[in-house]
Scaffold this active site. Structure first.
Site, short mmCIF file in Angstrom:
data_model
loop_
_atom_site.label_atom_id
_atom_site.label_comp_id
_atom_site.label_asym_id
_atom_site.label_seq_id
_atom_site.Cartn_x
_atom_site.Cartn_y
_atom_site.Cartn_z
N TYR A 144 6.89 -30.84 22.23
CA TYR A 144 7.28 -31.32 20.91
C TYR A 144 8.77 -31.66 20.85
CZ TYR A 144 2.99 -30.18 18.32
OH TYR A 144 1.71 -30.16 17.82
N LYS A 194 -1.85 -23.93 31.44
CA LYS A 194 -2.48 -24.90 32.35
C LYS A 194 -1.72 -24.79 33.67
CE LYS A 194 -5.38 -28.32 33.21
NZ LYS A 194 -6.85 -28.15 33.24
N ASP A 227 -8.27 -25.51 28.98
CA ASP A 227 -9.56 -26.20 28.83
C ASP A 227 -10.69 -25.17 28.71
OD1 ASP A 227 -8.95 -25.54 31.48
OD2 ASP A 227 -9.79 -27.35 32.36
N ASP A 251 -1.34 -25.73 18.87
CA ASP A 251 -1.69 -26.67 17.80
C ASP A 251 -3.17 -27.01 17.88
OD1 ASP A 251 -1.32 -28.57 15.72
OD2 ASP A 251 -1.28 -30.16 17.22
N ASP A 255 -6.51 -25.48 15.36
CA ASP A 255 -7.44 -26.28 14.55
C ASP A 255 -8.89 -25.92 14.90
OD1 ASP A 255 -5.38 -27.82 13.28
OD2 ASP A 255 -6.73 -29.55 13.23
C1 IPM Z 1 0.54 -28.13 12.51
C2 IPM Z 1 0.62 -29.64 12.45
C3 IPM Z 1 1.97 -30.11 12.98
C4 IPM Z 1 2.09 -29.64 14.43
C5 IPM Z 1 2.19 -31.63 12.89
C6 IPM Z 1 1.93 -32.17 11.52
C7 IPM Z 1 3.58 -31.99 13.33
O1 IPM Z 1 -0.43 -30.23 13.13
O2 IPM Z 1 1.36 -27.46 11.87
O3 IPM Z 1 -0.37 -27.61 13.17
O4 IPM Z 1 1.60 -30.33 15.33
O5 IPM Z 1 2.70 -28.59 14.64
MN MN Z 2 -1.91 -28.83 13.82
#
Ligand code: IPM
Ligand code: MN
Ligand code: NAD
Length: 366
Positions: A144, A194, A227, A251, A255
């Protein structure tokens, strides 16, 4: 009466909708636990670009600096996607605010109530008692932020470069957070990398091994390639207790954790750094793990639980209000499990609005 001083940055999309009801919850819980809210609201993200010409205005940063914590909504959306990438809300506001306050430790609890297992895409027989894990994500390093990061013309075509970089000290300080988290849970950490491909992961694994051996030999430490971790998370999430990983893997995995726990709309987060606030507690930024949900923004139907639970994390970590934090978490659980549900977690039950969800939670507060 104690007064809690924090910055409120609702941002874009569903951000303002879920922020407004989460402030109602914080106010109500303050009355029961004897504190008042002293918050200042400021623009961040797309709305800040529209109003002030900058995604992270200096005035917003100053308000955050004068606060003991930041309650954050989400930023970004279609309206700003045609801007140059560096000027878009995510890269011009969210990443800079994390960096500005050195918020290197992102804590994302993955909790699925056993009464809500039908909201998970996993088969109920794989998660009979729900899910209870936590992801510790490094937040200010890796791909990042690494330099160089650029797009340029070379040999007649366009090339783009991102740089993934970690140093030992960055890995050690987040390893410490994983250790502290594990000590308060099952003493079990799975570090995800990884290392079969990436130099940064080889360093990550070596540093984690050495740091745990020296500082936390009692903790059961395992390693997994990312993975495989993505696959294992979908196969049997409760094999994990503390999932510990670098920025981008965290990240993506968080999710995935959100959806197997019913919805991203349930997934809160805390981002902590090294700095202490005026109460000598960790300064932190608290935000839902999901985004601005452009597909449902403006309709009043977003799930406010992730924002409300992020508020609870703020009370716990940055204000030491543990009982109030527990009260919010219990109230959310009771409201959801007794059948008050927004569309993302409704599954067979009549879905209710953001506002009605918040009313249901308010009723469950002491
Ligand atoms: C999160 C989001 C952010 C990230 C984006 C919007 C920059 O996806 O907080 O998980 O990737 O950290
Ligand atoms: Mn995210
Ligand atoms: P998203 O998280 O906004 O949405 C993904 C899916 O989850 C959508 O279907 C959405 O409706 C659903 N969802 C998310 N939160 C929900 C909630 N509270 N209630 C009900 N449903 C919810 O991800 P995306 O669509 O990839 O991104 C949209 C925008 O948000 C992008 O601009 C992205 O960069 C930004 N974003 C910001 C943050 C942040 O500010 N922390 C985090 C992630 C994404």
């Amino acid at each position: 009466m104690k007064s809690l001083k924090f910055a409120v940055l609702p941002g874009d999309g569903i951000g303002p909708e879920v922020m407004s009801v989460s402030l109602d919850i914080l106010k109500a819980v303050g009355q029961s636990f004897n504190f008042s809210l002293d918050y200042e609201e400021a623009d961040i993200g797309g709305i800040a670009i529209d109003n002030q010409g900058s995604a992270f205005p200096q005035s917003t940063q100053s308000i955050c600096e004068a606060s003991d914590a930041i309650l954050f909504g989400s930023v970004g959306g279609p309206k700003w996607e045609s801007l140059p990438p560096k000027e878009q809300p995510e890269r011009a506001a969210l990443l800079p605010i994390r960096k500005a306050f050195s918020l290197y430790a992102n804590i994302r609890p993955g909790l699925l109530y056993s009464e809500l297992t039908e909201a998970s895409p996993l088969k109920t027989n794989r998660i009979p008692n729900g899910i209870d894990i936590v992801c510790i994500r490094e937040l200010t390093g890796g791909i990042y932020f690494g330099q160089p990061k650029a797009t340029r013309e070379e040999d007649g075509e366009t090339i783009a470069i991102d740089t993934m970089i970690y140093k030992t000290s960055e890995i050690e300080r987040i390893a410490q957070v994983a250790i502290e988290t594990a000590r308060a849970r099952q003493n079990k950490v799975c570090s995800v990398d990884k290392a079969n491909v990436l130099e940064t992961s080889v360093l990550w694994r070596k540093t984690v091994n050495e740091y745990f051996a020296k500082h936390a030999p009692e903790i059961e430490l395992s390693h997994m390639y990312v993975d495989n971790a993505a696959m294992q998370l979908a196969r049997d999430p409760n094999q994990f207790d503390v999932l510990f990983t670098e920025n981008m893997f965290g990240d993506i995995l968080s999710d995935e954790m959100g959806v197997i726990c019913g919805s991203l709309g349930m997934l809160a987060s805390a981002s902590l750094g090294a700095s202490k606030n005026s109460l000598d507690l960790p300064f932190g930024l608290y935000e839902p793990s999901g985004g601005t949900a452009p597909d449902i923004a403006g309709k009043g139907i977003a799930n406010p639980c992730a924002q409300i639970l992020s508020g609870a994390m703020m009370l716990r970590y940055s204000f030491g209000e543990h009982e109030a934090a527990n009260a919010i978490e219990d109230a959310v659980k009771r409201a959801v499990t007794s059948g008050s549900r927004t569309g993302d977690i409704a599954f067979g039950i009549e879905p209710i609005s953001t506002e009605a969800m918040s009313q249901a939670i308010l009723k469950e507060l002491p």
